[in-house]
Design a protein around this motif. Structure first.
Motif, PDB file in Angstrom:
ATOM      1  N   ASP A   1       0.832  -1.210   0.000  1.00 40.90           N
ATOM      2  CA  ASP A   1       0.000   0.000   0.000  1.00 40.90           C
ATOM      3  C   ASP A   1       0.863   1.255   0.000  1.00 40.90           C
ATOM      4  O   ASP A   1       0.590   2.212  -0.737  1.00 40.90           O
ATOM      5  CB  ASP A   1      -0.918   0.016   1.221  1.00 40.90           C
ATOM      6  CG  ASP A   1      -2.058  -0.990   1.124  1.00 40.90           C
ATOM      7  OD1 ASP A   1      -2.356  -1.434  -0.001  1.00 40.90           O
ATOM      8  OD2 ASP A   1      -2.637  -1.318   2.173  1.00 40.90           O
ATOM      9  N   ASP A   2       1.877   1.258   0.845  1.00 40.23           N
ATOM     10  CA  ASP A   2       2.746   2.436   0.955  1.00 40.23           C
ATOM     11  C   ASP A   2       3.465   2.716  -0.359  1.00 40.23           C
ATOM     12  O   ASP A   2       3.569   3.872  -0.792  1.00 40.23           O
ATOM     13  CB  ASP A   2       3.766   2.234   2.076  1.00 40.23           C
ATOM     14  CG  ASP A   2       3.122   2.232   3.454  1.00 40.23           C
ATOM     15  OD1 ASP A   2       1.972   2.704   3.574  1.00 40.23           O
ATOM     16  OD2 ASP A   2       3.765   1.757   4.413  1.00 40.23           O
ATOM     17  N   TYR A   3       3.975   1.664  -0.982  1.00 39.78           N
ATOM     18  CA  TYR A   3       4.667   1.863  -2.256  1.00 39.78           C
ATOM     19  C   TYR A   3       3.698   2.339  -3.333  1.00 39.78           C
ATOM     20  O   TYR A   3       3.993   3.267  -4.093  1.00 39.78           O
ATOM     21  CB  TYR A   3       5.362   0.580  -2.714  1.00 39.78           C
ATOM     22  CG  TYR A   3       5.949   0.718  -4.103  1.00 39.78           C
ATOM     23  CD1 TYR A   3       7.113   1.447  -4.308  1.00 39.78           C
ATOM     24  CD2 TYR A   3       5.298   0.176  -5.215  1.00 39.78           C
ATOM     25  CE1 TYR A   3       7.634   1.617  -5.587  1.00 39.78           C
ATOM     26  CE2 TYR A   3       5.804   0.348  -6.488  1.00 39.78           C
ATOM     27  CZ  TYR A   3       6.971   1.065  -6.669  1.00 39.78           C
ATOM     28  OH  TYR A   3       7.466   1.246  -7.942  1.00 39.78           O
ATOM     29  N   PHE A   4       2.521   1.694  -3.385  1.00 41.72           N
ATOM     30  CA  PHE A   4       1.537   2.049  -4.412  1.00 41.72           C
ATOM     31  C   PHE A   4       1.103   3.499  -4.273  1.00 41.72           C
ATOM     32  O   PHE A   4       0.923   4.200  -5.280  1.00 41.72           O
ATOM     33  CB  PHE A   4       0.319   1.122  -4.301  1.00 41.72           C
ATOM     34  CG  PHE A   4      -0.659   1.271  -5.432  1.00 41.72           C
ATOM     35  CD1 PHE A   4      -0.455   0.618  -6.632  1.00 41.72           C
ATOM     36  CD2 PHE A   4      -1.798   2.059  -5.285  1.00 41.72           C
ATOM     37  CE1 PHE A   4      -1.366   0.754  -7.685  1.00 41.72           C
ATOM     38  CE2 PHE A   4      -2.710   2.200  -6.322  1.00 41.72           C
ATOM     39  CZ  PHE A   4      -2.489   1.548  -7.527  1.00 41.72           C
ATOM     40  N   ALA A   5       0.949   3.973  -3.056  1.00 37.83           N
ATOM     41  CA  ALA A   5       0.508   5.349  -2.812  1.00 37.83           C
ATOM     42  C   ALA A   5       1.513   6.369  -3.340  1.00 37.83           C
ATOM     43  O   ALA A   5       1.137   7.506  -3.659  1.00 37.83           O
ATOM     44  CB  ALA A   5       0.277   5.569  -1.322  1.00 37.83           C
ATOM     45  N   GLY A   6       2.775   5.985  -3.442  1.00 42.11           N
ATOM     46  CA  GLY A   6       3.800   6.901  -3.926  1.00 42.11           C
ATOM     47  C   GLY A   6       4.021   6.854  -5.429  1.00 42.11           C
ATOM     48  O   GLY A   6       4.825   7.630  -5.966  1.00 42.11           O
ATOM     49  N   ARG A   7       3.292   5.979  -6.121  1.00 38.26           N
ATOM     50  CA  ARG A   7       3.451   5.888  -7.576  1.00 38.26           C
ATOM     51  C   ARG A   7       2.713   7.040  -8.266  1.00 38.26           C
ATOM     52  O   ARG A   7       1.746   7.583  -7.732  1.00 38.26           O
ATOM     53  CB  ARG A   7       2.873   4.566  -8.109  1.00 38.26           C
ATOM     54  CG  ARG A   7       3.496   3.315  -7.545  1.00 38.26           C
ATOM     55  CD  ARG A   7       2.910   2.096  -8.237  1.00 38.26           C
ATOM     56  NE  ARG A   7       3.641   1.777  -9.461  1.00 38.26           N
ATOM     57  CZ  ARG A   7       3.137   1.088 -10.476  1.00 38.26           C
ATOM     58  NH1 ARG A   7       1.875   0.697 -10.446  1.00 38.26           N
ATOM     59  NH2 ARG A   7       3.876   0.799 -11.537  1.00 38.26           N
TER      60      ARG A   7
END
Length: 215
Positions: A121-127
């Protein structure tokens, strides 16, 4: 077509010897990746990911390294893709980094597991938003009729998330390759290349064994 048999280059890299390398491979990898970022630019984190299907047939493709630490190497993809299905059946893989400007190669082998949902989730939110939408649009590795099929799906999901943040699809997330072998290759003159291999007994072991390999 040029003469493929006659195509070759001479290597003149820096010396690489086990006695002059750190006790753990991650610090050496970090140093090499930092230098590769300077020489290769945005391609420095590109890596070949090799997996095996349930019948033992190998498959390889280029993906991007999106993080690494003492736990292992992280990348993100569609869980329902060909590589996702292969990792579900055979949770082992190999990575290869190739940095031509530095005349260096790194090979990594180990077991693969999914990262936890919060990390994905954290990585996806930064895309970038377009990349987030693409994760919904693409049914990776599935045969499609044409590009219009993708454009129509993109338009549909743009409307769905028009006035809100794009949530991570449940079929998309991260993997962690936990290495048991990491090999560093440095090109040298006369094809007498330097190869240093780090190995450890299992993924929980903290001690690595270093050895020099013949080119």
């Amino acid at each position: 077509m040029s003469d493929l048999a006659g195509m070759r280059r001479d290597y003149e890299g820096e010396a690489l010897a086990p006695e002059h390398t750190p006790d753990t491979p991650l610090s050496l990898f970090e140093a090499w990746l930092e230098q590769a970022t300077e020489s290769e630019g945005l391609d420095a984190n590109a890596m070949t990911l090799a997996t095996v299907d349930s019948e033992g047939h190998p498959h390889a493709r280029i993906v991007l390294l999106k993080g690494f630490d003492s736990q292992g190497f992280r990348f993100y993809t569609n869980y329902q893709s060909q590589k996702g299905n292969e990792l579900a059946h055979v949770p082992s893989a190999a990575l290869v980094f190739w940095w031509p400007a530095l005349q260096r190669q790194v090979r990594v082998e180990g077991n693969v597991e999914r990262v936890d949902a919060q990390q994905s989730d954290d990585y996806f939110a930064g895309r970038p938003r377009k990349s987030q939408l693409a994760a919904w649009v693409s049914q990776q590795s599935v045969e499609i009729p044409n590009r219009d099929w993708m454009r129509e799906r993109l338009s549909r999901f743009e409307q769905v998330y028009k006035d809100q943040d794009v949530e991570r699809p449940p079929h998309w997330g991260g993997y962690l390759l936990v290495p048991h072998t990491i090999e560093f290759w440095q090109g040298q003159r006369s094809r007498l290349h330097d190869r240093v291999r780090y190995t450890r007994r299992d993924s929980q072991a903290t001690e690595w064994h270093r050895t020099r390999l013949a080119p």
